[in-house]
Write a protein that holds these residues in place. Structure first.
Motif, PDB file in Angstrom:
ATOM      1  N   GLU A 152      -0.787   5.875  38.931  1.00  0.00           N
ATOM      2  CA  GLU A 152      -2.058   6.562  39.179  1.00  0.00           C
ATOM      3  C   GLU A 152      -2.083   7.929  38.497  1.00  0.00           C
ATOM      4  O   GLU A 152      -3.101   8.334  37.939  1.00  0.00           O
ATOM      5  CB  GLU A 152      -2.290   6.703  40.684  1.00  0.00           C
ATOM      6  N   TYR A 156      -4.925   8.540  35.770  1.00  0.00           N
ATOM      7  CA  TYR A 156      -5.991   9.419  36.244  1.00  0.00           C
ATOM      8  C   TYR A 156      -5.779  10.900  35.936  1.00  0.00           C
ATOM      9  O   TYR A 156      -6.734  11.673  35.967  1.00  0.00           O
ATOM     10  CB  TYR A 156      -6.166   9.260  37.759  1.00  0.00           C
ATOM     11  N   HIS A 320     -11.454   4.254  36.523  1.00  0.00           N
ATOM     12  CA  HIS A 320     -10.704   5.284  35.806  1.00  0.00           C
ATOM     13  C   HIS A 320     -11.603   6.446  35.387  1.00  0.00           C
ATOM     14  O   HIS A 320     -11.169   7.599  35.387  1.00  0.00           O
ATOM     15  CB  HIS A 320      -9.947   4.708  34.604  1.00  0.00           C
ATOM     16  N   LYS A 323     -12.083   8.564  38.702  1.00  0.00           N
ATOM     17  CA  LYS A 323     -10.857   9.244  39.129  1.00  0.00           C
ATOM     18  C   LYS A 323     -10.456  10.340  38.143  1.00  0.00           C
ATOM     19  O   LYS A 323      -9.996  11.422  38.539  1.00  0.00           O
ATOM     20  CB  LYS A 323      -9.717   8.229  39.270  1.00  0.00           C
TER      21      LYS A 323
END
Length: 342
Positions: A152, A156, A320, A323
């Motif tokens: 993540e 992100y 994506h 985020k």
């Protein structure tokens, strides 16, 4: 004389608490990196130290090569499909346009199919599918959770930095996603699965570190600007221009438009003359999505324009995009606050 020793000891007793402030060691990169992960920002030492040279880009020569073969390509459908492909993967587009310049009419249909297949593959970002119920080994489950957290961060957060010579939109992020899914759900001994997961975790962390290190220490930028003020002014202008083009974008929800406006306000607060704030730190985000905000190319077939618009819609409504936008906003706010400390 007997009081002199007492005086010296007393002097050092009172001086001792001050010594650490006088002789504080410079922060190591490890501590800087750790701090960034807790409080993301765009503070950089790139223009105060010379740890990395400025690397000149070769993009202009590659663009000239693409234009050369584009003119040689005789098949309009392939020209248009390749132009769409260039938004997602310039090097794939360059490869296909070279082929177009060499093939005959009988081969054109097959090449069209290949390009359409590649467009479909690159438009859809692979999902990270972690099913805890499918992971029987408790140690591996903890490792997978850590991997998910680092995945993540990569997708992100670290993707928002500049990635020189990137050949594919979300190239590294796709690679990690596919690798993790493959390791999790392939038939293999648990010991081998664990060692594969550990190697992947190490690779992800190493990539994060090198990406941030490049931003923090290197002056490298796509415009070949050699001083921070010029780079900040160019970055700020480029980002605000993209945000302006997104103002009336119908694909964004009202909530997203509010977020984008808040980001615009935050960017305008960032100083271009601050020696340690490097606005360029958001280049990855704006470059990845901003390329789809330019005026649509003129295609002979409406179908190809529809393809391009579909790609834009898929990207702007993706997890994506949302985020990464949130992380850019967090970093921007932290950087505005950091002005007080710099």
């Amino acid at each position: 004389m007997k009081y002199r020793g007492f005086f010296v000891l007393g002097f050092f007793f009172f001086l001792n608490p001050i010594l650490p402030q006088w002789f504080t060691k410079p922060a190591t990169f490890e501590s800087i990196w750790s701090k960034f992960q807790i409080t993301p920002n765009i503070v950089s030492e790139a223009y105060t130290v010379s740890s990395f040279p400025i690397l000149r880009e070769v993009e202009s020569k590659e663009n000239e090569e693409y234009d050369y073969y584009f003119q040689l390509c005789k098949f309009q459908e392939i020209r248009e499909l390749t132009e769409i492909l260039s938004y997602l993967s310039f090097y794939d587009a360059l490869l296909q346009i070279k082929r177009c310049a060499e093939i005959t009419k009988s081969d054109a249909v097959n090449l069209e199919k290949q390009i359409k297949k590649k467009l479909f593959e690159l438009t859809v970002f692979p999902k990270l599918e972690i099913l805890s119920s499918e992971i029987s080994n408790a140690d591996n489950l903890n490792l997978v959770r850590e991997l998910q957290s680092e995945w993540e961060k990569t997708v992100y957060l670290y993707s928002n930095f500049y990635k020189p010579h990137e050949v594919l939109l979300f190239g590294k992020e796709r690679e990690y996603t596919v690798s993790l899914n493959r390791i999790l759900y392939s038939d293999m001994p648990e010991s081998k699965r664990r060692s594969s997961l550990l190697r992947l975790l190490q690779d992800i962390k190493t990539n994060q570190k090198s990406t941030y290190q490049l931003f923090y220490f290197s002056k490298q930028n796509p415009w070949n600007l050699a001083d921070l003020k010029s780079e900040n002014e160019k970055s700020k202008s480029y980002f605000l221009q993209i945000l302006s083009s997104w103002k009336n974008e119908p694909l964004f929800t009202d909530g997203q438009k509010l977020q984008l406006n808040d980001l615009r306000i935050c960017l305008e607060k960032l100083p271009t003359e601050e020696k340690k704030i490097r606005i360029f730190g958001f280049f990855g985000f704006f470059s990845d999505y901003g390329r789809f905000s330019v005026e649509n190319p003129i295609f002979e077939t409406k179908e190809n324009l529809t393809k391009l618009l579909y790609i834009r819609q898929t990207l702007f409504q993706s997890h994506h995009f949302q985020k990464r936008l949130e992380n850019v906003m967090i970093s921007c706010k932290n950087s505005v606050e950091s002005k007080k400390e710099l």
